[in-house]
Write a protein that holds these residues in place. Structure first.
Motif, PDB file in Angstrom:
ATOM      1  N   ILE A  28       0.856  -1.183   0.000  1.00  0.00           N
ATOM      2  CA  ILE A  28       0.000   0.000   0.000  1.00  0.00           C
ATOM      3  C   ILE A  28       0.890   1.230   0.000  1.00  0.00           C
ATOM      4  N   SER A  29       0.609   2.161  -0.890  1.00  0.00           N
ATOM      5  CA  SER A  29       1.416   3.369  -0.981  1.00  0.00           C
ATOM      6  C   SER A  29       1.176   4.270   0.226  1.00  0.00           C
ATOM      7  N   LYS A  30       2.078   5.213   0.418  1.00  0.00           N
ATOM      8  CA  LYS A  30       1.940   6.144   1.544  1.00  0.00           C
ATOM      9  C   LYS A  30       0.679   6.983   1.414  1.00  0.00           C
ATOM     10  N   LEU A  55      -2.253   4.932   2.493  1.00  0.00           N
ATOM     11  CA  LEU A  55      -2.294   4.800   3.944  1.00  0.00           C
ATOM     12  C   LEU A  55      -2.842   6.057   4.603  1.00  0.00           C
ATOM     13  N   GLU A  56      -2.452   7.220   4.084  1.00  0.00           N
ATOM     14  CA  GLU A  56      -2.957   8.480   4.632  1.00  0.00           C
ATOM     15  C   GLU A  56      -4.469   8.592   4.424  1.00  0.00           C
ATOM     16  N   LEU A  57      -4.936   8.217   3.253  1.00  0.00           N
ATOM     17  CA  LEU A  57      -6.370   8.261   2.987  1.00  0.00           C
ATOM     18  C   LEU A  57      -7.123   7.277   3.877  1.00  0.00           C
ATOM     19  N   GLN A  58      -6.518   6.151   4.124  1.00  0.00           N
ATOM     20  CA  GLN A  58      -7.153   5.133   4.943  1.00  0.00           C
ATOM     21  C   GLN A  58      -7.242   5.576   6.403  1.00  0.00           C
ATOM     22  N   GLN A  59      -6.244   6.304   6.856  1.00  0.00           N
ATOM     23  CA  GLN A  59      -6.205   6.724   8.247  1.00  0.00           C
ATOM     24  C   GLN A  59      -7.056   7.956   8.503  1.00  0.00           C
ATOM     25  N   SER A  60      -7.252   8.778   7.492  1.00  0.00           N
ATOM     26  CA  SER A  60      -8.064   9.973   7.696  1.00  0.00           C
ATOM     27  C   SER A  60      -9.531   9.594   7.701  1.00  0.00           C
ATOM     28  N   THR A  61     -10.243  10.064   8.692  1.00  0.00           N
ATOM     29  CA  THR A  61     -11.661   9.721   8.823  1.00  0.00           C
ATOM     30  C   THR A  61     -12.540  10.951   8.675  1.00  0.00           C
ATOM     31  N   LYS A  62     -12.005  11.980   8.073  1.00  0.00           N
ATOM     32  CA  LYS A  62     -12.787  13.190   7.864  1.00  0.00           C
ATOM     33  C   LYS A  62     -13.777  12.974   6.722  1.00  0.00           C
ATOM     34  N   ILE A  63     -15.043  13.153   7.029  1.00  0.00           N
ATOM     35  CA  ILE A  63     -16.091  12.999   6.026  1.00  0.00           C
ATOM     36  C   ILE A  63     -16.913  14.277   6.025  1.00  0.00           C
TER      37      ILE A  63
END
Length: 86
Positions: free
Chosen positions: A36-38, A41-49
């Motif tokens: 998984i690219s960096k 990973l950042e998109l996966q960790q961010s939970t801002k909706i």
């Protein structure tokens, strides 16, 4: 016609080769690997909706659960057509 018992069907070199490949492939099974690219990973960790997006999702969930959600096949077909003809 002379029959040579030393070259019988049981000593088929092709069969021996296939059997050898089958036995080595079973012992050397490869394992799947994922990378998984960096950025992913950042998109996966961010939970801002967005609040508006979350509201729309909740509305769609309610419509689906109540059975009032209607699929517009013509709109879907138009989107596919536009996408493939760009």
């Amino acid at each position: 016609m002379k029959i040579n018992p030393y070259q019988s069907i049981q000593s088929n070199p092709y069969r021996k080769q296939v059997e050898k490949q089958a036995s080595t492939s079973e012992t050397k099974m490869k394992k799947d690997e994922i990378q998984i690219s960096k950025a992913a990973l950042e998109l996966q960790q961010s939970t801002k909706i967005d609040a508006a997006r979350q509201e729309k999702v909740n509305e769609l969930k309610e419509q689906i659960q109540s059975g009032n959600y209607k699929i517009d096949a013509q709109a879907i077909a138009n989107k596919f057509y536009d996408y493939w003809n760009q």
